[in-house]
Scaffold this active site. Sequence first.
Site, short mmCIF file in Angstrom:
data_model
loop_
_atom_site.label_atom_id
_atom_site.label_comp_id
_atom_site.label_asym_id
_atom_site.label_seq_id
_atom_site.Cartn_x
_atom_site.Cartn_y
_atom_site.Cartn_z
N HIS A 167 0.82 -0.99 -0.14
CA HIS A 167 -0.08 -0.11 0.08
C HIS A 167 0.96 1.05 0.09
O HIS A 167 0.59 2.51 -0.35
CB HIS A 167 -1.02 0.00 1.16
CG HIS A 167 -1.96 -1.34 1.35
ND1 HIS A 167 -3.33 -0.32 1.64
CD2 HIS A 167 -2.08 -2.09 1.25
CE1 HIS A 167 -4.48 -1.17 1.04
NE2 HIS A 167 -3.19 -2.90 0.99
N ASP B 98 -4.97 6.27 1.87
CA ASP B 98 -5.77 5.47 1.29
C ASP B 98 -6.60 4.69 2.22
O ASP B 98 -7.38 4.89 2.53
CB ASP B 98 -4.50 4.28 2.43
CG ASP B 98 -4.31 2.13 1.86
OD1 ASP B 98 -5.22 2.27 2.05
OD2 ASP B 98 -3.82 2.87 1.11
N GLN C 178 12.36 -7.49 -8.12
CA GLN C 178 11.55 -7.70 -9.10
C GLN C 178 11.26 -6.17 -10.40
O GLN C 178 11.11 -7.14 -11.59
CB GLN C 178 9.98 -7.41 -8.11
CG GLN C 178 9.01 -8.29 -9.48
CD GLN C 178 7.79 -8.50 -8.95
OE1 GLN C 178 8.68 -9.43 -8.02
NE2 GLN C 178 6.92 -7.81 -8.37
N ASN D 56 0.58 -4.09 -7.22
CA ASN D 56 2.14 -3.52 -8.09
C ASN D 56 2.88 -4.60 -8.72
O ASN D 56 3.34 -4.22 -10.05
CB ASN D 56 2.63 -3.24 -6.63
CG ASN D 56 2.10 -2.50 -5.37
OD1 ASN D 56 1.67 -1.17 -5.84
ND2 ASN D 56 2.70 -2.28 -3.99
#
Length: 463
Positions: A19, A119, A340, A359
Amino acid sequence: MAEPVAPHVLVIPYPSQGHMLPLLDLAHLLSSRAGLAVTIAVTTKNRPFLDPLLSRSPFVAPLVLPFPDYPALPPGLENSQDLPHAFFRPLIHALAGLQDPLIRWARSTPHSPSAIISDHLLGWTADLAAQLGITHLVFSSSGALPIAVFHVLWRRMPQRSDLDDPNCPISFPEIPNSPVLPWRQLSFLYRTHIGGEPISEFLREGFLKNTASWGFVFNTFADLDRVYLDYHRNDLGHPRVWALGPLAPLDGPVERGGVACATAGEIMTWLDGCSEGSVLLVAFGSQQVLAPPQAAALAAGLELSRARFIWCARGATVVPEGFEGRVAGWGLVVRGWAPQVAILGHQAVAAFLTHCGWNSVLEAVAAGVAMLTWPMVADQFLNARLVVEEAGVGVALCDGADAVPDADELARVVAESLGESGKGLRERAKELSRRALEAAQEGGSSYKDLDGLVAELSKVAVN
């Protein structure tokens, strides 16, 4: 005449890596490209998350607050990644204890905020904005489809016709493409809701407050989520719905979401020795741990496929004994954190076996990499649906946190995704990547939406 003061935005993230990272990326955009003043509120132990952002964004300031006293949570744990699943709901409730300290700060700071961006799990921040008399916006770290389903759930409160059937279908005819989901794929927060129970009611009220907020910001882009973005504009009754993604910077630090280490360089060197489009990345995010039967089936399938791969085995995932020796030379197992974004961006990587966290989905889309989907929890099932059925850049492989894939089937899907029969899939992934990059460039849909958001924030700042 005095120069107009730039809008000041208070950003309130939910303390979890998945998040926080995209919301921090948004904060960077608002400060660096638009020149807005941004303050990010975090609790003490989450302050290190801000270091990469603060080093490159001079208009961003941290606001560090002590974690609220909340006896129901284990002491010292302020991040959802550190907590057992059972504490997810209490953590959201506990964070509402930041409201009074935030009010005191906002009323005492010389350049008080004119807007809050929080959020979507923190619906209580709508009350904070109301008390301060400022604008409230919701940021979604998920795509537009899961939030559409979320809103319908909390408004309509659909129930199972068979309370003993985890696959009992729940229909959403009001949402484009009329999704139908088995009960088990609905949000954990919704499935565990108990009418009248204080935390349950607090969560529901928060999510309903989101739907009344002044605006919504999504980490997605129009060509991927257009029909659902339009749905939100109609459903919420106003045009203040902005798609600004993909927010992750393609030229960002290699250590995004982790700490730079020797392993990162070794991984990239290994990839340099592989031919273009020959490698599968296997990774399941920062929280998911495979059970031994799942890890064994995955290992067996990878071995049978004979495909080149990188398997990021995080946390307590146990790689079968002897596996690494048998795949030496064409398979690489990485324990712990791996870069990643950098891996996906390497020309050798053509496919990604993923849990479909949003994501990860956007990182794969931006890199032009096809996906093999294994959704496990939360919004991942809907993300996988979007990837496979609507965008056409993925293949369904497995489904569920407890599912154990068939090794032979896994080997077949992996081999096909990297072989001639997967050429169309890979080409569609490359085309979607092109559209994602265009969206973020000057003149693109996400670029224009950021300009539109900043223009609206500037208007409310002077009113």
